[in-house]
Design a protein around this motif. Structure first.
Motif, PDB file in Angstrom:
ATOM      1  N   VAL A   1      48.537  67.311  53.720  1.00  0.00           N
ATOM      2  CA  VAL A   1      48.587  67.476  52.267  1.00  0.00           C
ATOM      3  C   VAL A   1      47.784  66.360  51.614  1.00  0.00           C
ATOM      4  O   VAL A   1      48.012  65.170  51.895  1.00  0.00           O
ATOM      5  N   ILE A   2      46.849  66.723  50.755  1.00  0.00           N
ATOM      6  CA  ILE A   2      46.015  65.756  50.037  1.00  0.00           C
ATOM      7  C   ILE A   2      46.246  65.984  48.549  1.00  0.00           C
ATOM      8  O   ILE A   2      45.740  66.957  47.972  1.00  0.00           O
ATOM      9  N   LEU A   3      47.023  65.106  47.940  1.00  0.00           N
ATOM     10  CA  LEU A   3      47.382  65.288  46.535  1.00  0.00           C
ATOM     11  C   LEU A   3      46.346  64.638  45.623  1.00  0.00           C
ATOM     12  O   LEU A   3      46.549  63.565  45.051  1.00  0.00           O
ATOM     13  N   LYS A   4      45.237  65.276  45.518  1.00  0.00           N
ATOM     14  CA  LYS A   4      44.204  64.886  44.570  1.00  0.00           C
ATOM     15  C   LYS A   4      43.272  66.067  44.475  1.00  0.00           C
ATOM     16  O   LYS A   4      43.406  67.045  45.209  1.00  0.00           O
ATOM     17  N   PHE A   5      42.368  66.010  43.561  1.00  0.00           N
ATOM     18  CA  PHE A   5      41.304  67.009  43.602  1.00  0.00           C
ATOM     19  C   PHE A   5      39.996  66.326  43.283  1.00  0.00           C
ATOM     20  O   PHE A   5      39.779  65.845  42.180  1.00  0.00           O
ATOM     21  N   ASP A   6      39.160  66.252  44.279  1.00  0.00           N
ATOM     22  CA  ASP A   6      37.802  65.770  44.062  1.00  0.00           C
ATOM     23  C   ASP A   6      36.846  66.707  44.777  1.00  0.00           C
ATOM     24  O   ASP A   6      37.157  67.262  45.833  1.00  0.00           O
ATOM     25  N   ASP A   7      35.719  66.885  44.190  1.00  0.00           N
ATOM     26  CA  ASP A   7      34.767  67.886  44.650  1.00  0.00           C
ATOM     27  C   ASP A   7      34.268  67.599  46.058  1.00  0.00           C
ATOM     28  O   ASP A   7      34.064  68.521  46.860  1.00  0.00           O
ATOM     29  N   ARG A   8      34.096  66.334  46.380  1.00  0.00           N
ATOM     30  CA  ARG A   8      33.554  65.985  47.691  1.00  0.00           C
ATOM     31  C   ARG A   8      34.487  66.431  48.820  1.00  0.00           C
ATOM     32  O   ARG A   8      34.046  67.044  49.802  1.00  0.00           O
ATOM     33  N   THR A   9      35.790  66.155  48.662  1.00  0.00           N
ATOM     34  CA  THR A   9      36.758  66.568  49.684  1.00  0.00           C
ATOM     35  C   THR A   9      36.834  68.081  49.762  1.00  0.00           C
ATOM     36  O   THR A   9      36.925  68.666  50.853  1.00  0.00           O
ATOM     37  N   ALA A  10      36.807  68.744  48.611  1.00  0.00           N
ATOM     38  CA  ALA A  10      36.870  70.205  48.594  1.00  0.00           C
ATOM     39  C   ALA A  10      35.699  70.802  49.355  1.00  0.00           C
ATOM     40  O   ALA A  10      35.870  71.726  50.174  1.00  0.00           O
ATOM     41  N   ARG A  11      34.509  70.297  49.133  1.00  0.00           N
ATOM     42  CA  ARG A  11      33.329  70.840  49.816  1.00  0.00           C
ATOM     43  C   ARG A  11      33.425  70.622  51.330  1.00  0.00           C
ATOM     44  O   ARG A  11      33.034  71.490  52.122  1.00  0.00           O
ATOM     45  N   PHE A  12      33.929  69.463  51.713  1.00  0.00           N
ATOM     46  CA  PHE A  12      34.102  69.209  53.147  1.00  0.00           C
ATOM     47  C   PHE A  12      35.081  70.220  53.751  1.00  0.00           C
ATOM     48  O   PHE A  12      34.830  70.770  54.837  1.00  0.00           O
ATOM     49  N   LEU A  13      36.171  70.490  53.047  1.00  0.00           N
ATOM     50  CA  LEU A  13      37.161  71.438  53.564  1.00  0.00           C
ATOM     51  C   LEU A  13      36.590  72.850  53.638  1.00  0.00           C
ATOM     52  O   LEU A  13      36.843  73.576  54.607  1.00  0.00           O
ATOM     53  N   TYR A  14      35.834  73.262  52.625  1.00  0.00           N
ATOM     54  CA  TYR A  14      35.196  74.573  52.697  1.00  0.00           C
ATOM     55  C   TYR A  14      34.283  74.652  53.925  1.00  0.00           C
ATOM     56  O   TYR A  14      34.256  75.659  54.642  1.00  0.00           O
ATOM     57  N   GLY A  15      33.527  73.594  54.150  1.00  0.00           N
ATOM     58  CA  GLY A  15      32.560  73.602  55.243  1.00  0.00           C
ATOM     59  C   GLY A  15      33.179  73.451  56.614  1.00  0.00           C
ATOM     60  O   GLY A  15      32.516  73.717  57.621  1.00  0.00           O
ATOM     61  N   ALA A  16      34.457  73.020  56.676  1.00  0.00           N
ATOM     62  CA  ALA A  16      35.089  72.772  57.966  1.00  0.00           C
ATOM     63  C   ALA A  16      36.168  73.791  58.318  1.00  0.00           C
ATOM     64  O   ALA A  16      36.559  73.880  59.483  1.00  0.00           O
ATOM     65  N   SER A  17      36.661  74.539  57.343  1.00  0.00           N
ATOM     66  CA  SER A  17      37.776  75.448  57.616  1.00  0.00           C
ATOM     67  C   SER A  17      37.281  76.827  58.033  1.00  0.00           C
ATOM     68  O   SER A  17      36.162  77.239  57.718  1.00  0.00           O
ATOM     69  N   ASP A  18      38.152  77.530  58.745  1.00  0.00           N
ATOM     70  CA  ASP A  18      37.834  78.885  59.207  1.00  0.00           C
ATOM     71  C   ASP A  18      38.333  79.947  58.248  1.00  0.00           C
ATOM     72  O   ASP A  18      37.708  80.997  58.093  1.00  0.00           O
ATOM     73  N   LEU A  19      39.471  79.675  57.613  1.00  0.00           N
ATOM     74  CA  LEU A  19      40.131  80.648  56.745  1.00  0.00           C
ATOM     75  C   LEU A  19      40.554  79.941  55.469  1.00  0.00           C
ATOM     76  O   LEU A  19      41.073  78.822  55.515  1.00  0.00           O
ATOM     77  N   HIS A  20      40.321  80.597  54.334  1.00  0.00           N
ATOM     78  CA  HIS A  20      40.669  80.029  53.033  1.00  0.00           C
ATOM     79  C   HIS A  20      41.703  80.931  52.370  1.00  0.00           C
ATOM     80  O   HIS A  20      41.453  82.133  52.190  1.00  0.00           O
ATOM     81  N   LEU A  21      42.846  80.375  51.998  1.00  0.00           N
ATOM     82  CA  LEU A  21      43.928  81.171  51.424  1.00  0.00           C
ATOM     83  C   LEU A  21      43.932  81.087  49.908  1.00  0.00           C
ATOM     84  O   LEU A  21      43.869  79.995  49.328  1.00  0.00           O
ATOM     85  N   LEU A  22      44.013  82.249  49.278  1.00  0.00           N
ATOM     86  CA  LEU A  22      44.172  82.344  47.822  1.00  0.00           C
ATOM     87  C   LEU A  22      45.101  83.525  47.527  1.00  0.00           C
ATOM     88  O   LEU A  22      44.675  84.576  47.055  1.00  0.00           O
ATOM     89  N   PRO A  23      46.406  83.345  47.794  1.00  0.00           N
ATOM     90  CA  PRO A  23      47.364  84.458  47.659  1.00  0.00           C
ATOM     91  C   PRO A  23      47.920  84.582  46.243  1.00  0.00           C
ATOM     92  O   PRO A  23      49.131  84.612  46.042  1.00  0.00           O
ATOM     93  N   SER A  24      47.062  84.687  45.266  1.00  0.00           N
ATOM     94  CA  SER A  24      47.440  84.529  43.862  1.00  0.00           C
ATOM     95  C   SER A  24      48.364  85.639  43.360  1.00  0.00           C
ATOM     96  O   SER A  24      48.202  86.812  43.719  1.00  0.00           O
ATOM     97  N   ARG A  25      49.284  85.251  42.500  1.00  0.00           N
ATOM     98  CA  ARG A  25      50.095  86.227  41.772  1.00  0.00           C
ATOM     99  C   ARG A  25      49.183  87.061  40.883  1.00  0.00           C
ATOM    100  O   ARG A  25      49.331  88.272  40.774  1.00  0.00           O
ATOM    101  N   PHE A  26      48.251  86.422  40.202  1.00  0.00           N
ATOM    102  CA  PHE A  26      47.171  87.089  39.472  1.00  0.00           C
ATOM    103  C   PHE A  26      45.973  86.172  39.505  1.00  0.00           C
ATOM    104  O   PHE A  26      46.109  84.967  39.678  1.00  0.00           O
ATOM    105  N   GLU A  27      44.775  86.726  39.371  1.00  0.00           N
ATOM    106  CA  GLU A  27      43.556  85.924  39.442  1.00  0.00           C
ATOM    107  C   GLU A  27      42.468  86.607  38.625  1.00  0.00           C
ATOM    108  O   GLU A  27      41.838  87.551  39.098  1.00  0.00           O
ATOM    109  N   PRO A  28      42.250  86.151  37.374  1.00  0.00           N
ATOM    110  CA  PRO A  28      41.226  86.790  36.544  1.00  0.00           C
ATOM    111  C   PRO A  28      39.883  86.927  37.257  1.00  0.00           C
ATOM    112  O   PRO A  28      39.260  87.982  37.226  1.00  0.00           O
TER     113      PRO A  28
END
Length: 478
Positions: free
Chosen positions: A352-379
């Motif tokens: 768990v990483i309790l922050k949001f910075d673009d650099r970490t997010a990009r690293f996670l996108y580039g390193a992960s196999d599956l991305h979860l977005l199980p939204s109740r709603f998502e415009p």
């Protein structure tokens, strides 16, 4: 023709959500279609710290039951003018939103923009307002524009997220300077309160949302947030158009992203595997030999009810005992943050990483196999598009813009770019996750095909901006 954009966010100046991406893209790309663009933003602290903004002028006007003054700062960029609106110390805050006086802050902002464009907008224009923060401006243009002056050719209102409506105490109606008959159910009244987004819905010439599916969903009780009846009635006489957001494909490019130590592309994916191993070494070093073959799942989002995190947290033992490694990146509601931190101590499979910075997010996108977005709603959502560009297959609920951007075709999975589940239940999410893990571990050729499909999908702003241009130029009737 001028396009006058009015919003509370726009890249590269300020952003907290998808609105900033949309308005920033319009600012960036519309001049290529022959428009001059004028953008009004609140004068947040970071904007006034930008040396490119210079003091332009001040305007006195009535606000509520007294006179007030707005100060305007201007920044010129070729065929673009960005104007920051300041006054009454309303925007010199730590955050963009979440204050007791938000209704006052953004009513002042809209009122000040109205006074500016009435006095100084000499060229023909289309006015494009975004979300509740500028919705009341649509009413001012329709009700108070001087008859001797040329009105904006069209007033467009974009709904980025109907869950946020600018609702406040009915006493605040005195601030909007509209006749008393507008504080009725047919106009701005909403269960005894004032509801600013209704002004954008009612007084605009054309409504847009950020995906075609969401445009349909907001006419239903499940997604209409109490306004579905009004929206259904309005759809008879004005267009409601869904335009899917894009992403900046020059910025989000895994082959040139400085946040990745190992660049990669759809044709050369070796860097993807190296980034994944780097993630495992960084966050899960104790059992690296055991988990080296486990898929990495990322959850990169605000930790709020909308994003579906509760579906996972209802049965953590079931999810976190799977042969996978989980990384959660974001901030949000305290109850979610605390629960995730407690679970991190209990389950070695999550980080768990309790922050949001673009650099970490990009690293996670580039390193992960599956991305979860199980939204109740998502415009719309853009994280699923970024994930696909970075080779992380999205697992999403079949709603809103997620349905419009992810492909999960059961009869020919070789066309797919991700995974759907439909009903908002933890069992449905779990079954979809099991299906994804089965393909990852037992059908690697299909997984690679899906990665190729995802990475080669076109999520550039070219088509969305062209669609907005079409809205600006065409008629507004259904």
């Amino acid at each position: 023709m001028d396009i006058v954009l009015v919003a509370s966010e726009a890249l590269p100046f300020v952003k907290s959500g998808g609105m900033g991406d949309v308005v920033g893209a319009l600012l960036k790309y519309l001049p290529a279609y022959g428009f001059r663009v004028k953008l009004f933003l609140p004068a947040y602290r970071n904007i006034l710290d930008d040396s490119s903004f210079e003091e332009d002028r001040t305007i006195d006007f009535s606000f509520g039951d007294r006179m007030t003054r707005a100060k305007f700062y201007k920044c010129r960029q070729e065929d673009r003018v960005i104007i920051a609106v300041d006054g009454e110390s309303l925007f010199d805050r730590e955050k963009l939103y979440g204050y007791f006086d938000d209704i006052r802050r953004f009513t002042f902002f809209s009122r000040a923009v109205f006074e500016y464009i009435v006095r100084f907008q000499d060229e023909k224009c289309v006015l494009h307002c975004h979300d509740w923060q500028s919705a009341i401006l649509c009413a001012y243009v329709k009700m108070y524009w001087p008859s001797i002056l040329h009105k904006p050719d069209k007033v467009i209102f974009t709904i980025h997220n109907l869950a946020y409506q600018g609702i406040g105490s009915g006493d605040l109606f005195r601030l909007v300077n509209l006749p008393g008959q507008f504080f009725t159910h047919e106009y701005l009244e909403f269960f005894g309160n004032i509801n600013l987004i209704k002004a954008g819905l009612i007084f605009s010439d054309c409504l847009t949302t950020v995906s075609p599916t969401y445009a349909r969903e907001i006419t239903t009780p499940e997604f209409g947030e109490g306004l579905d009846g009004l929206i259904r009635a309005l759809s008879i006489r004005k267009r409601i158009i869904g335009i899917v957001n894009g992403i900046d494909v020059e910025t989000y490019d895994p082959n040139r992203d400085p946040c990745l130590d190992f660049p990669f592309s759809a044709d050369e994916k070796q860097g993807k595997a190296k980034n994944r191993l780097q993630l495992l070494e960084r966050y899960f070093p104790r059992d690296l030999q055991e988990n080296r073959s486990f898929p990495v799942l990322s959850f990169i989002s605000r930790f709020v009810e909308q994003k579906g995190l509760d579906l996972i947290l209802r049965d953590p033992a079931r999810y976190f005992s799977l042969p996978a490694r989980w990384v959660f990146l974001g901030v949000g509601e305290a109850v979610y943050e605390k629960t995730l931190l407690d679970l991190e101590k209990q389950y070695p499979s999550i980080k768990v990483i309790l922050k949001f910075d673009d650099r970490t997010a990009r690293f996670l996108y580039g390193a992960s196999d599956l991305h979860l977005l199980p939204s109740r709603f998502e415009p719309c959502g853009i994280s699923q598009m970024i994930a696909m560009r970075y080779g992380a297959l999205p697992l999403v609920r079949k709603v809103g813009g997620l349905l419009d951007t992810v492909i999960d075709y059961p009869f020919n999975p070789s066309l797919n770019t991700g995974f759907f589940f439909e009903t908002y239940r933890t069992e449905d999410l779990f079954y979809a996750l099991e299906r994804a893990l089965h393909i990852y571990t037992g059908w690697q050729d299909l997984w690679t095909t899906m990665m190729n499909n995802a990475m080669c999908s076109d999520f550039s702003w070219e088509n969305p901006v062209r669609n907005y241009v079409d809205v600006y130029l065409r008629g507004s009737s259904p």
